[in-house]
Design an enzyme around this catalytic site. Structure first.
Site, short mmCIF file in Angstrom:
data_model
loop_
_atom_site.label_atom_id
_atom_site.label_comp_id
_atom_site.label_asym_id
_atom_site.label_seq_id
_atom_site.Cartn_x
_atom_site.Cartn_y
_atom_site.Cartn_z
N SER A 176 63.38 8.92 -1.44
CA SER A 176 62.39 9.69 -0.92
C SER A 176 62.43 10.86 -0.19
O SER A 176 63.14 11.87 -0.37
CB SER A 176 61.21 8.50 -0.09
OG SER A 176 60.13 9.26 0.42
N HIS A 177 62.24 10.88 1.29
CA HIS A 177 62.42 11.96 2.23
C HIS A 177 63.70 11.74 2.85
O HIS A 177 63.94 12.50 3.95
CB HIS A 177 61.12 11.96 3.41
CG HIS A 177 61.11 10.36 3.84
ND1 HIS A 177 60.48 9.56 2.94
CD2 HIS A 177 61.39 9.86 5.09
CE1 HIS A 177 60.16 8.52 3.80
NE2 HIS A 177 61.05 8.58 5.01
N ASP A 183 60.83 13.10 -3.45
CA ASP A 183 60.32 12.73 -4.84
C ASP A 183 58.88 13.10 -4.85
O ASP A 183 58.40 12.47 -5.88
CB ASP A 183 60.55 11.08 -4.63
CG ASP A 183 59.82 10.45 -3.61
OD1 ASP A 183 59.53 10.77 -2.53
OD2 ASP A 183 59.48 9.15 -3.95
N LYS A 197 51.54 7.41 -4.27
CA LYS A 197 50.84 8.36 -3.53
C LYS A 197 51.34 9.71 -4.12
O LYS A 197 52.43 9.63 -4.97
CB LYS A 197 51.11 8.43 -2.06
CG LYS A 197 52.75 8.51 -1.72
CD LYS A 197 52.73 8.16 -0.37
CE LYS A 197 54.33 8.04 0.28
NZ LYS A 197 54.80 6.78 0.64
N ASP A 224 56.04 12.35 -3.44
CA ASP A 224 54.86 11.59 -3.30
C ASP A 224 53.98 11.90 -2.04
O ASP A 224 52.96 11.55 -1.76
CB ASP A 224 55.09 9.99 -3.53
CG ASP A 224 56.28 9.48 -2.59
OD1 ASP A 224 56.90 10.30 -1.73
OD2 ASP A 224 56.69 8.34 -2.57
N ARG A 225 54.73 12.65 -0.95
CA ARG A 225 54.39 12.99 0.51
C ARG A 225 53.56 14.21 0.41
O ARG A 225 54.14 15.16 -0.39
CB ARG A 225 55.23 12.80 1.54
CG ARG A 225 55.59 11.31 1.67
CD ARG A 225 56.63 11.26 2.88
NE ARG A 225 56.85 9.83 3.05
CZ ARG A 225 57.32 9.31 4.33
NH1 ARG A 225 57.49 10.05 5.37
NH2 ARG A 225 57.66 8.08 4.22
C1 G1P Z 1 57.68 4.58 5.53
C2 G1P Z 1 56.33 4.84 5.81
C3 G1P Z 1 55.35 4.10 4.84
C4 G1P Z 1 55.52 4.58 3.47
C5 G1P Z 1 57.06 4.26 3.25
C6 G1P Z 1 57.50 4.93 1.85
O1 G1P Z 1 57.85 3.09 5.73
O2 G1P Z 1 55.97 4.33 7.16
O3 G1P Z 1 53.89 4.57 5.31
O4 G1P Z 1 54.81 3.98 2.48
O5 G1P Z 1 57.91 4.87 4.12
O6 G1P Z 1 57.35 6.17 1.68
P1 G1P Z 1 58.74 2.32 7.00
O7 G1P Z 1 59.79 3.27 7.04
O8 G1P Z 1 57.75 2.62 8.01
O9 G1P Z 1 58.55 0.81 6.38
ZN ZN Z 2 58.79 9.91 -1.01
#
Ligand code: G1P
Ligand code: ZN
Length: 544
Positions: free
Chosen positions: A113-114, A279, A376, A281-282
């Site tokens: 992801s990020h 990726d 998302k 989704d955000r």
């Molecule tokens: C974090 C975000 C959550 C999101 C997830 C995946 O998870 O808080 O809302 O769904 O990334 O992108 P966390 O690290 O808080 O468990």
């Molecule tokens: Zn992501």
């Protein structure tokens, strides 16, 4: 074709978190680490013989290596066909769509992801089920149990697939089809939004900037925003995916997108700024002189969704993760539709979406989406915003202010303390949990009276399952709230997340600085949990 059964030894740390198994690349590079995990996933599934598996990732370092392994494992385990994005790319929402569109059995989404990429960065593998959404906990728990005892995996002895070549190939007896990653997704977006209207908006001189952060949304944004919707070339910046995201941190927040934010705050800046993460989704949404918090964005998108053709008949309900602000609740109340509060993580929305009980979902962590896929979707949010701006012929700032004047404003912030010692963090949470029963009725910081204090337990109204210990909530009589939980996606130490919210009625003050407005709650949280003294940190690592 030879199918080899290869002996292996289990790893004890392959526990999927909020969103799949995320680890440092160096962890994934250990012998058989990928093979064990993917074989463990397959071992927990039934009925996939001859079926289709979708594979794609965000293009980060190790994506290509892991995909070749995944294809050989899928072939040896009896999948009939793999659909894979060209060059191994599929944004997470596009992977979700492709699973649904081609009625695949499931999919492997390779992403962290990020989180930063590159050889020293992170990698991740997530399994999605046939509805296109992340596997529910009963599957991820079973996979974890399996990884702890796995002693062999199956692989075909076949050459690498040419991931750059669109079309049909084979790996052993299995068909491998390399797809253009954008085409199906872009066609879906065209069914949801009024592309003519948005085209007219750009033609009238409306200017936006979209930061793809050197990650997977580059090709999607170039095609959809510039080629299909006619936004001028150059609207999309950092639009070529790179394995280390241009050595950056592909998290679309005010820290990593500060230059764009600052540009939007100037008279010369564009009308609209947006970004998406590694990726795809955000999303980050910024109008001229107006940053929109993800919680507000969810509420505003839900309130205005009917302006887009895909939602013209109205939405069935809204769901938000527990730490997300209650702004959307007021919209649901006004629309007379269902509202659901779920634990953090998109997987908890799947049942509600499948059952048709909600249409739009969102999380405070810059995630919004709808029933069009089961993830998302960053670009979806951007396109819905564009559709709303084009329909209402108003600026983002005007839309946001009108929203507050109708529903009131939920001041909201999140403070993250990253890479905290894991033992200290879990002790902090445990000690706070122990204090909860004594809190209701007590007064703090002059006028804060605790109305309730608990550790959130979710009862899924669709399948009846229960998920306990999903985050500590302390609510006050004036509607303010403090939430504290540990991240389930971090890869080093623990990340402590503190979420703060205060409600100001429709006729109240909407122009305060957010951190100032939340100051008493911030002080309360530190006092009750001892965050600064225990972690030794003077301030959060990230404020969003
Ligand atoms: C974090 C975000 C959550 C999101 C997830 C995946 O998870 O808080 O809302 O769904 O990334 O992108 P966390 O690290 O808080 O468990
Ligand atoms: Zn992501």
């Amino acid at each position: 074709m030879t199918i080899q059964t290869i002996k292996t030894t289990p790893y004890q740390d392959q526990k999927p978190g909020t969103s799949g198994l995320r680890k440092r690349v160096t962890v994934y590079q250990q012998p058989n680490y990928v093979e064990n995990y993917i074989q463990a996933i397959f071992d927990c599934l039934e009925g996939y013989q001859g079926q289709t598996l979708v594979i794609g990732g965000d293009g980060r370092y190790y994506n290509d290596v892991a995909i070749q392994k995944a294809i050989r494992l899928a072939a040896a385990n009896g999948f009939g066909r793999v659909l894979v994005g060209q060059n191994g790319l599929l944004s997470t929402p596009a992977a979700s769509h492709i699973i649904r569109h081609y009625k695949a059995f499931g999919g492997l989404v390779l992403s962290a992801s990020h989180n930063p990429g590159g050889p020293e960065g992170d990698f991740g593998i997530k399994y999605n089920v046939g509805n296109g959404g992340p596997a529910p906990e009963k599957i991820t728990d079973a996979v974890y149990a399996r990884t702890k005892v796995i002693d062999s995996y199956k692989m075909v002895d076949a050459p690498d697939v040419a991931l750059g070549e669109i079309g049909v190939q084979h790996s052993g007896d299995m068909i491998v089809e390399v797809l253009d990653p954008v085409t199906d997704y872009a066609a879906l977006m065209e069914t949801l939004f009024d592309f003519d209207l948005i085209r007219a908006l750009f033609a009238s001189g409306f200017r936006m900037t979209f930061d793809a952060m050197h990650a997977v949304t580059g090709p999607y944004a170039h095609r959809i925003l510039e080629d299909m919707l006619g936004a001028p070339k150059g609207t999309v910046i950092n639009g070529t995916p790179s394995p280390d995201f241009g050595n950056g941190h592909p998290d679309p927040n005010l820290v990593y997108c500060k230059p764009m934010h600052d540009l939007l705050m100037t008279p010369e800046g564009p009308d609209f700024g947006a970004a998406s993460d590694g990726d795809g989704d955000r999303n980050l949404i910024i109008g001229k002189n107006r940053f929109v918090t993800p919680s507000d964005s969810l509420a505003i998108l839900a309130a205005n969704a009917a302006l887009a053709p895909g939602y013209a008949t109205g939405i069935a309900g809204i769901a938000r993760s527990m730490p997300t602000s209650a702004a959307a609740d007021r919209v649901a109340e006004k629309l007379g539709i269902e509202m659901h509060e779920t634990p953090t993580g998109w997987k908890f929305f799947g049942n509600l979406l499948d059952a048709g009980r909600v249409t739009i979902c969102g999380e405070e962590s810059a995630g919004t989406g709808s029933n069009h896929v089961r993830e998302k979707d960053g670009l979806w949010a951007v396109l819905l915003w564009l559709n709303i701006i084009a329909s209402r012929r108003q600026s983002v700032d005007e839309i946001v202010r009108e929203h507050w004047a109708t529903y009131g404003r939920n001041y909201y912030t999140r403070h993250d303390y990253e890479e905290v010692d894991a033992t200290i963090a879990s002790q902090l949470v445990e000690d706070l949990r122990a204090q909860l029963p004594a809190l209701p009725g007590k007064n703090f910081e002059d006028d804060l009276q605790v109305a309730y204090a608990d550790d959130f337990t979710y009862h899924d109204p669709v399948d009846g399952s229960t998920s306990a210990r999903q985050g500590i909530r302390i609510g006050f009589t004036d509607g303010s709230r403090v939430v504290l939980r540990l991240s389930g996606t971090g890869t080093v130490g623990a990340t402590l997340r503190l979420y703060l919210e205060r409600y100001e009625a429709a006729d109240g003050r909407h122009d305060l600085d957010t951190q100032t407005a939340l100051e008493p709650l911030i002080a309360f949280a530190d006092q009750i949990a001892g965050i600064k003294s225990r972690t030794g940190r003077d301030e959060p690592s990230v404020i969003t």
